[in-house]
Design an enzyme around this catalytic site. Structure first.
Site, PDB file in Angstrom:
ATOM      1  N   CYS A 196       6.387  -2.855   8.534  1.00  0.00           N
ATOM      2  CA  CYS A 196       5.361  -3.885   8.281  1.00  0.00           C
ATOM      3  C   CYS A 196       4.035  -3.151   8.278  1.00  0.00           C
ATOM      4  CB  CYS A 196       5.407  -4.976   9.338  1.00  0.00           C
ATOM      5  SG  CYS A 196       6.976  -5.854   9.448  1.00  0.00           S
ATOM      6  N   ALA A 219       1.047  -2.723   6.318  1.00  0.00           N
ATOM      7  CA  ALA A 219      -0.351  -2.970   5.962  1.00  0.00           C
ATOM      8  C   ALA A 219      -1.193  -3.200   7.217  1.00  0.00           C
ATOM      9  CB  ALA A 219      -0.436  -4.182   5.034  1.00  0.00           C
ATOM     10  N   PRO A 220      -2.443  -2.728   7.186  1.00  0.00           N
ATOM     11  CA  PRO A 220      -3.161  -2.075   6.086  1.00  0.00           C
ATOM     12  C   PRO A 220      -2.960  -0.567   5.982  1.00  0.00           C
ATOM     13  CG  PRO A 220      -4.661  -2.450   7.891  1.00  0.00           C
ATOM     14  CD  PRO A 220      -3.353  -3.039   8.328  1.00  0.00           C
ATOM     15  N   GLY A 221      -2.065  -0.006   6.780  1.00  0.00           N
ATOM     16  CA  GLY A 221      -1.699   1.392   6.599  1.00  0.00           C
ATOM     17  C   GLY A 221      -2.204   2.352   7.654  1.00  0.00           C
ATOM     18  N   GLY A 222      -2.831   1.862   8.707  1.00  0.00           N
ATOM     19  CA  GLY A 222      -3.345   2.777   9.726  1.00  0.00           C
ATOM     20  C   GLY A 222      -2.260   3.572  10.421  1.00  0.00           C
ATOM     21  N   LYS A 223      -1.167   2.912  10.784  1.00  0.00           N
ATOM     22  CA  LYS A 223      -0.081   3.613  11.474  1.00  0.00           C
ATOM     23  C   LYS A 223       0.712   4.484  10.504  1.00  0.00           C
ATOM     24  CE  LYS A 223       0.304   0.143  15.132  1.00  0.00           C
ATOM     25  NZ  LYS A 223      -0.689  -0.811  14.580  1.00  0.00           N
ATOM     26  N   ASP A 268       5.613  -3.579   3.036  1.00  0.00           N
ATOM     27  CA  ASP A 268       4.892  -4.775   3.469  1.00  0.00           C
ATOM     28  C   ASP A 268       5.238  -5.901   2.504  1.00  0.00           C
ATOM     29  OD1 ASP A 268       2.621  -5.426   5.589  1.00  0.00           O
ATOM     30  OD2 ASP A 268       2.285  -6.671   3.828  1.00  0.00           O
ATOM     31  N   ASP A 327       6.040  -2.695  13.508  1.00  0.00           N
ATOM     32  CA  ASP A 327       4.833  -3.340  14.040  1.00  0.00           C
ATOM     33  C   ASP A 327       4.889  -4.788  13.562  1.00  0.00           C
ATOM     34  OD1 ASP A 327       2.378  -4.022  15.001  1.00  0.00           O
ATOM     35  OD2 ASP A 327       1.221  -2.704  13.690  1.00  0.00           O
ATOM     36  N   CYS A 375       0.745  -6.503  18.648  1.00  0.00           N
ATOM     37  CA  CYS A 375      -0.583  -6.564  19.264  1.00  0.00           C
ATOM     38  C   CYS A 375      -0.727  -7.927  19.944  1.00  0.00           C
ATOM     39  CB  CYS A 375      -1.690  -6.316  18.252  1.00  0.00           C
ATOM     40  SG  CYS A 375      -1.651  -7.355  16.770  1.00  0.00           S
TER      41      CYS A 375
END
Length: 467
Positions: free
Chosen positions: A275, A277-281, A302, A352, A405
């Site tokens: 999952c 987006a937005p792609g930080g991980k 995503d 995530d 989160c």
């Protein structure tokens, strides 16, 4: 004599406070109607947007108190637009951390009503003025009254819905107050240093040379003393750093540090960000893979095609590559439609999962007012569906990192406990579990790699037997 400001082009003048209050009230009204604040702010004129976001977010952090005050000042609730403007002004005027003098704020709120395009709103200027002037006169007594009334005290004190406060107090009896305090404070700006382009110490030295105060925060994190727009952050455009909360930075190393060697000689490790987006991980995984010299392929999924474009944009800025696919990670048919076969298996999966976002409320203060308690059970079912669908995609000996989160146990330890009860080949590896929001980092330089000033998260690392 000519006013000097008259010679300044209108496009270059700072927006008037009444204009910002008008737009911020529209954002508040949109949130009350079920729309996210970020979406509503995107519709605001660019020149107004920074000030409007600050005002709207400040009001959302004090909305419980403001609504209790409004009930005293105006027992007959006004029409939505007027009520939004009144509660906005009350939230801002009743806080000790406001940027404007209270009398100026009241004057400008009344001016915002007078200049509104709707006659019904402009005609309410006198009503608004009377309510706000009374608040200024009777501030101490009014605040004491809502603090002493059992019907309003809890929500007015903590500025969260009652169900949220009571659930958190039950689930985290020793942490609930500090969690709510953290939620009501502005978030710090934490950066993730790309270790493939240099060590954290070198980046801290460059910040110091640029006159930017910062502290190390965790293994790769740097927290700025004062937030800055990204275009003013050294190295951001070149991919040297990315904006990422300190708790979120734990995901990629948790997964990769436990990753065994590839099960099939001669092929790269296969890693899935389910999952993404937005792609930080995703980006963090790729940065660590590069820094450690690993041979690995990363697929980022995503369900939202538009959000997949954001993954591509983030990876492009960082000069990284992954296979980005728009598909529902929990639907086998969607995998097949995207060209991902039923036989595809992974050495590592990062899930995530969609959640209430109850751990990132300080960054998105509208979340507390948009969520309903029933959302927790609904999202927990979705998380369970994703876990059940992705677990067969993990190779024996592989690792799956489940994270949300969220601060609610139904989306964290209760979810994982239920999963383990039905999957006997799964076992827990060391991971932080629930991380409660933490509102500040130490004023002195940190001497270890412990994270500070972070959002709320939950982490569980699951190992699959047989490898």
């Amino acid at each position: 004599m000519t006013d000097a400001s008259s010679s300044v082009p209108s496009a270059l003048r700072a927006p008037e406070l009444w204009q910002q209050l008008q737009a911020a009230a529209q954002v508040l009204a949109a949130v009350r109607a079920g729309r996210s604040a970020s979406d509503a702010i995107e519709t605001v004129a660019a020149g107004l947007r920074p000030g409007v976001q600050a005002l709207a977010y400040g009001a959302l952090r004090g909305l419980g108190r403001a609504e209790a005050l409004r009930a005293l000042l105006a027992p007959r609730k006004p029409v939505p637009v007027v009520d939004a403007l009144l509660c906005l002004a009350l939230a801002l005027a009743s806080t000790q951390a406001q940027d404007y003098d209270a009398h100026t704020l009241v004057n400008q709120a009344v001016e915002a009503a007078k200049r509104h395009g709707s006659r019904s709103v402009s005609n309410s200027a006198g009503f608004l003025n009377a309510c706000l002037r009374r608040f200024l006169r009777e501030r101490v007594d009014l605040l004491a009254e809502i603090a002493e009334d059992p019907a309003t005290a809890l929500v007015a004190r903590w500025n969260h819905p009652r169900w949220w406060i009571e659930r958190l107090r039950h689930e985290a009896p020793t942490q609930w107050q500090s969690v709510l305090e953290a939620n009501n404070s502005p978030p710090p700006l934490t950066l993730r240093v790309n270790l493939a382009l240099g060590p954290v110490e070198a980046y801290l030295a460059d910040l110091q040379a640029s006159g930017i105060a910062a502290q190390r925060n965790g293994t790769q994190g740097v927290t700025l003393e004062q937030p800055l727009p990204v275009h003013r952050i050294p190295g951001f455009a070149q991919g040297r750093v990315s904006v990422q909360d300190a708790a979120a930075q734990l995901a990629a190393p948790l997964l990769l540090d436990e990753l065994p060697a590839a099960q099939t000689p001669g092929r790269p490790l296969r890693v899935l960000d389910a999952c993404a987006a937005p792609g930080g991980k995703t980006a963090h995984l790729l940065e660590l893979i590069t820094a450690r010299g690993l041979d690995a392929e990363v697929i980022a999924l995503d369900v939202d095609a538009e959000r997949c474009r954001r993954i591509d944009e983030n990876l492009q800025r960082l000069g990284l590559q992954a296979r980005v696919v728009a598909a529902d990670a929990g639907q086998a048919a969607a995998w097949r439609a995207a060209g991902l076969g039923d036989e595809l298996r992974f050495d590592a999966i990062l899930l995530d999962a969609p959640c209430t976002a109850s751990g990132i409320v300080r960054r998105h203060p509208d979340v507390r007012w948009l969520r309903r308690e029933s959302d927790i059970a609904s999202l927990a079912r979705q998380q369970a569906r994703l876990l059940a669908a992705l677990w067969p995609r993990l190779l024996p000996g592989g690792r799956m990192l489940y994270c949300t989160c969220s601060v609610f146990k139904a989306e964290g330890e209760e979810q994982v406990r239920a999963f383990l009860a039905h999957n006997k080949e799964a076992s827990l590896r060391p991971a932080p579990g629930h991380l409660w929001p933490h509102s500040a980092i130490q004023s002195e330089a940190l001497t270890d790699n412990a994270i500070r000033g972070h959002d709320g998260f939950y982490y569980a690392l699951l190992a699959k037997e047989g490898g």
